[in-house]
Design an enzyme around this catalytic site. Structure first.
Site, PDB file in Angstrom:
ATOM      1  N   SER A 108      78.373   7.013 -42.073  1.00  0.00           N
ATOM      2  CA  SER A 108      78.204   7.929 -43.151  1.00  0.00           C
ATOM      3  C   SER A 108      78.666   6.760 -44.082  1.00  0.00           C
ATOM      4  O   SER A 108      80.190   5.843 -44.468  1.00  0.00           O
ATOM      5  CB  SER A 108      79.035   8.503 -42.529  1.00  0.00           C
ATOM      6  OG  SER A 108      78.770   9.842 -42.738  1.00  0.00           O
ATOM      7  N   LYS A 109      78.906   8.185 -44.765  1.00  0.00           N
ATOM      8  CA  LYS A 109      80.361   7.712 -46.093  1.00  0.00           C
ATOM      9  C   LYS A 109      79.913   9.258 -46.735  1.00  0.00           C
ATOM     10  O   LYS A 109      79.156   9.686 -46.772  1.00  0.00           O
ATOM     11  CB  LYS A 109      79.322   6.725 -47.258  1.00  0.00           C
ATOM     12  CG  LYS A 109      80.787   5.975 -47.965  1.00  0.00           C
ATOM     13  CD  LYS A 109      81.896   5.432 -46.779  1.00  0.00           C
ATOM     14  CE  LYS A 109      83.197   4.794 -47.736  1.00  0.00           C
ATOM     15  NZ  LYS A 109      83.679   3.525 -47.376  1.00  0.00           N
TER      16      LYS A 109
END
Ligand code: NAD
Length: 478
Positions: A108-109
């Site tokens: 994720s980011k």
């Protein structure tokens, strides 16, 4: 656009091209390749915060690339350059990175489109808390589902605000502290997290220099001692990497590139002094003990042994790749070399230690922090004194032997002190990180040297991580 002009792919396209290069060499079941490549979801939010008498609207993102393991993990970046393409590329890299270093997370980011230098601490706290609120209410911050960490423009301070905001919204969640990593030690963090990514870069290079065949592939010889290093970006990652390489491995930092220009000196630059100078002057210009070069990016082309891009993506691209002379590049930043530049450098024989491995120290120590938060106990607390007591038994026996043998034998120097000291949290974190960086490198190099169709570490890294992600999807019955 002119026919025949080669354009640079976007960051996301670059990551996909590197992925495609690797999967072309693998035999994945039909459809799985696409499933792994695509980004599962990207949430975009616009929210307002009242500052200086008016409402300021901010745009933020949280992208989830793959949930083959949960929670998903990845930093939150504060920068004006943040956009959907960038967070998705970074989220994809997180999936591959976590698989490569065997942390049990999906990728994720997140990012907030903001220049943090334009706001004071109080304003940044209000903005961060509001962003955290928007993400937490959608479980995009959650100890079991999505656990952010620091990235460019954020650090311990922002992580502490996020943790506190989540705890306020989830008052009965006993694991609330595990909702974010990179917190300061007094707020549920872990020793060694701040330096972890830079430390990981150092361990990665140490491991590279343990393999004569690999050193020779880069046209180098010997050890890290005396190697000339150019670093771009003296932020969290670049500062720690350059500092450790200089102070502990004997490397000579001959170039430091920052936003406002670069410093060069073939005699070596005092990293600590430059770091202090930047803190006091806002840039490297005016630093007395090195030559200032206005066109900082040109220093990426300077003659050196190891180039450490540790600032941002796309800095080595179709425009300058042919002129980059460093035989060894370690990607401390995410995506500093574009897919096009990668090809040019590969053809020249440059060895690139890829981002998904090189900067994985951060997520590795974040994993330790998350485990610490869930277990509610500091690493080493149960074992340390017991270990010391057992070591004391041996030292007492050796002392007796030494007394009996007189001048014929005695314990050397500081052996006794060193051996008696049980490992505390910091020693255990460093040991776990070192072990992780060594094992992941060995997995990559087995593919690099073991297959005739693989000629670079990046493709090897993708092959290792994609096959692990694929195994995990298969185990889920997909
Ligand atoms: P940071 O904000 O602490 O530091 C970035 C540094 O780069 C700053 O000193 C900044 O002035 C400099 N910089 C910005 N633009 C520049 C330019 N055009 N030329 C030269 N220097 C420039 O960020 P960071 O946390 O050190 O992250 C740097 C890179 O490492 C990013 O790509 C990030 O995604 C990656 N990374 C960070 C972590 C982490 O734990 N912080 C973990 C993994 C990867």
């Amino acid at each position: 656009m002119d026919a025949g002009v080669i354009t640079e792919p976007t960051f996301r396209e670059s990551v996909d091209m590197m992925f495609n290069r690797a999967v072309a060499l693998m035999e994945l079941p039909p459809g799985l390749e696409d499933k792994i490549r695509v980004c599962n979801s990207t949430y975009m939010v616009r929210f307002g915060v009242k500052l200086r008498g008016s409402i300021h609207t901010f745009t933020g993102y949280r992208s989830v690339h793959s949930e083959h393991m949960e929670p998903v993990k990845g930093g939150i970046r504060y920068s004006l350059g943040v956009n959907q393409d960038e967070v998705e590329a970074l989220a994809a890299l997180m999936t591959y990175k976590c698989a490569l270093v065997e942390t049990p997370f999906g990728g994720s980011k997140g990012g907030l489109c903001i220049d943090p230098r334009q706001y004071d601490e109080d304003e940044l706290e209000r903005i961060t808390r509001r962003f955290a609120y928007e993400l937490a209410k959608r479980h995009l911050i959650d100890p079991a589902q999505n656990v952010p960490a620091p990235d460019m423009g954020t650090g311990e301070r922002e992580m502490a605000w996020i943790a506190d905001q989540y705890a306020r919204m989830n008052t009965t969640d006993i694991n609330a502290k595990a909702c974010v990593t990179g917190k300061p030690p007094h707020a549920g963090g872990i020793q060694g997290r701040v330096e972890a990514t830079g430390r990981g870069v150092q361990y990665a290079l140490q491991e590279f220099f343990r393999h004569p065949e690999d050193i020779a592939a880069a046209g180098l010889s010997g050890t890290l001692d005396g190697k000339r290093v150019v670093v771009q970006g003296l932020g969290n990652v670049g500062y720690h990497a350059a500092k450790f390489l200089r102070e502990e491995d004997g490397s000579i930092v001959t170039g430091i590139i920052e936003r406002d220009g670069a410093l060069v000196s073939d005699d070596g630059i005092d990293v600590e002094a430059v770091h202090k100078w930047i803190a006091n002057h806002g840039g490297v210009k005016g630093f007395p003990d090195a030559t200032f070069i206005e066109d900082g990016a040109s220093v990426l082309e300077k003659d050196c042994d190891i180039l450490v891009p540790a600032a941002l993506e796309g800095v080595i691209n179709l425009g300058n790749a042919a002129r980059v002379t460093a035989p060894l590049i370690i990607e401390a930043a995410n995506g500093p070399v574009t897919a096009g530049a990668d090809e040019i450098l590969r053809n020249k024989g440059t060895v690139i230690i890829p981002d998904m491995y090189a900067n994985a120290g951060g997520v590795t120590v974040s994993y330790f922090e998350w485990v610490k938060n869930l277990s509610h106990i500091r690493f080493g607390r149960m074992q340390r004194r017991q270990e010391e007591a057992r070591h004391l038994l041996i030292v007492d026996e050796l002392q007796r032997l030494s007394d009996n043998l007189g001048d014929a034998w005695s314990m050397t120097g500081d052996f006794k002190d060193k051996y008696l000291r049980g490992a505390g949290e910091l020693e255990l974190v460093r040991s776990g990180l070192d072990d992780t960086m060594r094992s992941a490198y060995q997995a990559m190099r087995e593919v690099w040297h073991g297959r005739d169709d693989v000629s670079d570490l990046r493709t090897a890294a993708y092959i290792v991580s994609i096959s692990r992600v694929a195994d995990s999807y298969r185990a889920k019955g997909l």
